[in-house]
Write a protein that holds these residues in place. Structure first.
Motif, PDB file in Angstrom:
ATOM      1  N   ARG A  26      28.587  34.875  47.212  1.00 36.50           N
ATOM      2  CA  ARG A  26      29.635  33.919  46.837  1.00 36.50           C
ATOM      3  C   ARG A  26      29.412  32.573  47.519  1.00 36.50           C
ATOM      4  O   ARG A  26      29.625  31.520  46.911  1.00 36.50           O
ATOM      5  CB  ARG A  26      31.012  34.474  47.198  1.00 36.50           C
ATOM      6  N   SER A  76      26.998  30.556  45.666  1.00 39.54           N
ATOM      7  CA  SER A  76      27.383  30.169  44.312  1.00 39.54           C
ATOM      8  C   SER A  76      27.963  28.761  44.314  1.00 39.54           C
ATOM      9  O   SER A  76      28.336  28.212  45.358  1.00 39.54           O
ATOM     10  CB  SER A  76      28.422  31.146  43.752  1.00 39.54           C
ATOM     11  N   LYS A  77      28.057  28.184  43.137  1.00 40.98           N
ATOM     12  CA  LYS A  77      28.624  26.841  43.000  1.00 40.98           C
ATOM     13  C   LYS A  77      30.089  26.814  43.413  1.00 40.98           C
ATOM     14  O   LYS A  77      30.566  25.828  43.989  1.00 40.98           O
ATOM     15  CB  LYS A  77      28.477  26.370  41.551  1.00 40.98           C
ATOM     16  N   GLU A  78      30.817  27.901  43.138  1.00 39.60           N
ATOM     17  CA  GLU A  78      32.251  27.952  43.438  1.00 39.60           C
ATOM     18  C   GLU A  78      32.530  28.185  44.920  1.00 39.60           C
ATOM     19  O   GLU A  78      33.586  27.820  45.422  1.00 39.60           O
ATOM     20  CB  GLU A  78      32.923  29.056  42.620  1.00 39.60           C
ATOM     21  N   GLY A  79      31.605  28.815  45.627  1.00 36.22           N
ATOM     22  CA  GLY A  79      31.803  29.102  47.037  1.00 36.22           C
ATOM     23  C   GLY A  79      32.730  30.285  47.266  1.00 36.22           C
ATOM     24  O   GLY A  79      33.105  31.010  46.337  1.00 36.22           O
ATOM     25  N   ALA A  80      33.111  30.470  48.514  1.00 36.53           N
ATOM     26  CA  ALA A  80      33.999  31.559  48.927  1.00 36.53           C
ATOM     27  C   ALA A  80      35.157  30.973  49.723  1.00 36.53           C
ATOM     28  O   ALA A  80      35.010  29.939  50.373  1.00 36.53           O
ATOM     29  CB  ALA A  80      33.233  32.568  49.781  1.00 36.53           C
ATOM     30  N   SER A 117      42.321  29.089  51.497  1.00 36.32           N
ATOM     31  CA  SER A 117      41.701  29.256  50.181  1.00 36.32           C
ATOM     32  C   SER A 117      40.685  28.161  49.865  1.00 36.32           C
ATOM     33  O   SER A 117      40.059  28.187  48.800  1.00 36.32           O
ATOM     34  CB  SER A 117      42.777  29.281  49.088  1.00 36.32           C
ATOM     35  N   PRO A 166      37.480  26.266  49.221  1.00 33.32           N
ATOM     36  CA  PRO A 166      36.182  26.865  48.891  1.00 33.32           C
ATOM     37  C   PRO A 166      35.054  26.361  49.791  1.00 33.32           C
ATOM     38  O   PRO A 166      34.846  25.160  49.929  1.00 33.32           O
ATOM     39  CB  PRO A 166      35.961  26.440  47.439  1.00 33.32           C
ATOM     40  N   THR A 192      30.978  26.465  50.455  1.00 30.08           N
ATOM     41  CA  THR A 192      29.631  26.785  49.995  1.00 30.08           C
ATOM     42  C   THR A 192      28.733  26.938  51.218  1.00 30.08           C
ATOM     43  O   THR A 192      29.104  26.558  52.336  1.00 30.08           O
ATOM     44  CB  THR A 192      29.075  25.675  49.097  1.00 30.08           C
TER      45      THR A 192
END
Length: 205
Positions: free
Chosen positions: A33, A36-40, A87, A89, A91
């Motif tokens: 995650r 990913s582009k969205e991150g965690a 929350s 995000p 990366t």
């Protein structure tokens, strides 16, 4: 009940657990995650990096926050981006930047964003809202700046005194289980920030 918000100290972003997520070959879900582009979510990442301590802080703050309307109940200190929500995000690139930062008020990259966001939060929350720091108060790395912004509204759990990080994390998780909120004390006027080590916590049920 009056309004109350929580400021959480950050996880260490350059330790052994961080190296697990920085490993390009890591395939566990959180590492994927982060790449990913969205991150965690920041809260999930810091809970992984810090383990019991941050997990306890986050669970406790989310259970007992009572913010004024339109104000976040839980924010987290970062090394170079001021205050961010759980929350927010993350990366892998942003986490690497966090890892290069220092929690040191002499470093403007840490101090200026934190001061900016703390002032915004103080203005939004108002003078009657308690601001509870879930983090170390033994040194000035958080308190010295936050106390100047929040004044007598800034408080911390009295039961933190004398406990190590793991004990604090375990204590907060037990409080969440029991629905019991800790006692908070002010940081002005010489409130004790150290204390004798308390007895070991009983195992969680």
């Amino acid at each position: 009940m009056g309004h109350r918000i929580f400021i959480l100290s950050p996880a260490h972003c350059g330790g052994e657990r961080a190296q697990l997520v920085f490993n390009e070959g890591a395939q566990f879900p959180l590492a994927r995650r982060l790449r990913s582009k969205e991150g965690a979510p920041l809260g999930d990442v810091f809970a992984f990096l810090s383990g019991l301590y941050f997990r306890g802080k986050l669970a406790y703050a989310q259970a007992f926050a009572a913010p004024p309307p339109g104000v976040p109940g839980v924010v987290v200190i970062t090394t170079n981006e001021g205050l961010r929500g759980p929350s927010f995000p993350l990366t892998i690139a942003r986490l690497r930047r966090y890892a290069r930062g220092d929690i040191d008020l002499r470093d403007a990259r840490y101090r200026r964003p934190l001061q900016r966001d703390a002032k915004i939060l103080a203005a939004a929350a108002g003078p009657d809202c308690e601001v509870v720091l879930l983090g170390s108060v033994a040194t000035g790395k958080y308190v010295d700046l936050l106390l100047k912004v929040f004044g007598p509204a800034l408080r911390f759990p009295a039961e933190f005194a004398g406990r190590g990080d793991m004990s604090r994390g375990g204590l907060m998780l037990r409080c969440v289980d029991a629905g019991r909120e800790l006692e908070y004390v002010g940081l002005e006027g010489g409130a004790p920030r150290h204390g004798p080590r308390p007895p070991r916590l009983a195992p969680r049920a």
